[in-house]
Design an enzyme around this catalytic site. Structure first.
Site, PDB file in Angstrom:
ATOM      1  N   PHE A 146      -4.633   2.746  -2.604  1.00  0.00           N
ATOM      2  CA  PHE A 146      -3.589   2.667  -3.620  1.00  0.00           C
ATOM      3  C   PHE A 146      -2.713   1.475  -3.261  1.00  0.00           C
ATOM      4  CE2 PHE A 146      -1.743   5.767  -6.836  1.00  0.00           C
ATOM      5  CZ  PHE A 146      -1.031   4.803  -7.503  1.00  0.00           C
ATOM      6  N   ALA A 205       0.826  -1.203   0.000  1.00  0.00           N
ATOM      7  CA  ALA A 205       0.000   0.000   0.000  1.00  0.00           C
ATOM      8  C   ALA A 205       0.862   1.256   0.000  1.00  0.00           C
ATOM      9  CB  ALA A 205      -0.913   0.008   1.224  1.00  0.00           C
ATOM     10  N   HIS A 206       0.381   2.287  -0.672  1.00  0.00           N
ATOM     11  CA  HIS A 206       1.047   3.580  -0.661  1.00  0.00           C
ATOM     12  C   HIS A 206       1.044   4.117   0.771  1.00  0.00           C
ATOM     13  CE1 HIS A 206       1.778   7.858  -1.467  1.00  0.00           C
ATOM     14  NE2 HIS A 206       2.250   7.483  -2.640  1.00  0.00           N
ATOM     15  N   PRO A 207       2.113   4.785   1.186  1.00  0.00           N
ATOM     16  CA  PRO A 207       2.171   5.233   2.584  1.00  0.00           C
ATOM     17  C   PRO A 207       1.157   6.301   2.955  1.00  0.00           C
ATOM     18  CG  PRO A 207       4.032   6.100   1.351  1.00  0.00           C
ATOM     19  CD  PRO A 207       3.365   5.099   0.473  1.00  0.00           C
TER      20      PRO A 207
END
Length: 400
Positions: free
Chosen positions: A236, A229-231
């Site tokens: 996302f 996952a995007h931070p």
């Protein structure tokens, strides 16, 4: 003419990072003369398994097409003289050796400016020519651990992991190619060459980008995330459909609004917990459970056409084989073929570097020393007597 047909590079390169960088310069038309040490059997990449036989390997083919190979012992006095003659006819000397080796071999600007004051000496090493690690060998895997990458890759509950590809090596090659071209531009403008002191370490640290900025400025502690996952952007990441995995990303608010329509969950767009980037980040665990439930009810082929029709960024999680036969891969001419006496037709990926419309030549990687005679006679103007004398003296190794 291709953009770099008036550029000549003498490359003391080996293995991955260095040859990868010069590969793209060769694609653009540069004459890359690859110097191979006969005392070491040439570039070690020639012997990388599993698909190797003798001095031929598919690993070597991947990094060295469209180059010329000269077998030369640059530590031998006569070999050194040949190297200096090559430098007189070159724009750059390019190497990827340990940080202290360019000085030992005499291939820094201070060593060669008397031979050619416009020469650009571009060194891509593990740690650079300065600093406490300058004399250490550096490899992609080592750098990924040292630069913190492994703490950002993989599942939070698993062991540290490297990226699937050698991205420090490859990015380092691109950095070296950019720096070398900048150096040549300046040398042609000013009449004076220079050193370009590049390192895989610098490259790896610089690629920490915004997580580094967040940490240095605001005390943020970068960490691995579940399912890549995007931070900060939510959603996302990868999601599991009924029969496989897909990636979807809402990097703009409009994508989130469109996603709720595709999922037939307009209520999510109106839910205060998910109204903005910040809200979705705060409630990311709750949102992920909801999306998991919806997406898992249908197969990947159900979701992808609908997501694409709504212009929501998405993709299947392809295998390498699937990626290489994707219609867009083929449409962009990203798979090329060369003929090889041992391997037959070698299929490999093309360089992504493009300039203009003309298709570049695609020649197999050279055999070790294949172009030695050609370069000595046609470029340097050596006569047969001179070549014979150099062979007898051992400038090209004992096998020549």
């Amino acid at each position: 003419m291709r953009p770099l047909e008036d550029v000549r590079i003498v490359a003391l390169e080996q293995y991955g990072a260095g040859p990868f960088g010069s590969l793209h310069l060769a694609q653009l038309g540069a004459d890359v003369i690859k110097i191979e040490d006969p005392t070491a059997g040439g570039d070690v990449g020639r012997y990388v398994p599993p698909f190797n036989e003798g001095e031929d390997s598919l690993f070597f083919e991947s990094f060295n097409r469209d180059k010329r190979s000269v077998s030369l012992d640059v530590r031998h006095p006569d070999g050194r003289a040949v190297l200096e003659d090559l430098v007189r006819h070159a724009d750059a000397v390019y190497s990827n050796l340990r940080g202290d080796v360019p000085e030992k071999l005499g291939i820094r600007y201070a060593d060669l400016k008397g031979v050619n004051p416009r020469i650009v000496c571009c060194s891509l090493s593990g740690f650079g020519m300065t600093g406490p690690r300058a004399t250490e060998p550096g490899y992609d895997y080592v750098l990924q651990g040292l630069a913190g990458w492994m703490t950002l890759t993989g599942d939070p509950d698993g062991p540290p992991e490297k990226t699937g590809l050698s991205l420090v090596d490859y990015c380092g090659g691109f950095v070296a190619a950019i720096s070398l071209l900048a150096g040549i531009h300046a040398a042609r403008r000013d009449g004076v060459g220079m050193d370009c002191d590049l390192s895989l370490y610098d490259t790896a640290i610089s690629l920490l980008t915004y997580p580094a900025t967040w940490h240095l400025t605001a005390g943020y502690e970068p960490a691995r995330t579940r399912r890549s996952a995007h931070p900060s952007l939510v959603p996302f990441q990868v999601f599991q459909a009924k029969d496989g995995w897909l990636v979807l990303g809402c990097a703009k608010e409009k994508f989130w609004q469109r996603l709720t329509v595709v999922l037939e969950r307009p209520d999510l767009a109106e839910d205060a917990r998910f109204a903005t980037f910040a809200d979705r980040h705060t409630h990311r665990e709750e949102l992920q459970l909801i999306l998991d439930d919806v997406l898992s009810r249908q197969p990947v082929d159900h979701w992808l056409p609908r997501l694409r029709a709504a212009a929501v960024p998405c993709a299947p999680v392809n295998t390498v084989a699937e990626a290489l036969r994707d219609p867009h891969t083929l449409a962009r001419d990203l798979v090329l073929e060369t003929e090889h006496p041992r391997f037959g037709i070698v299929k490999q990926v093309a360089s992504p570097v493009r300039a203009g419309d003309s298709a570049p030549p695609r020649q197999r990687a050279p055999f070790r020393g294949e172009h030695t005679g050609e370069v000595l006679r046609d470029l340097l103007g050596y006569d047969d007597e001179t070549v014979h004398r150099l062979i007898t003296a051992g400038a090209f190794g004992t096998e020549s």
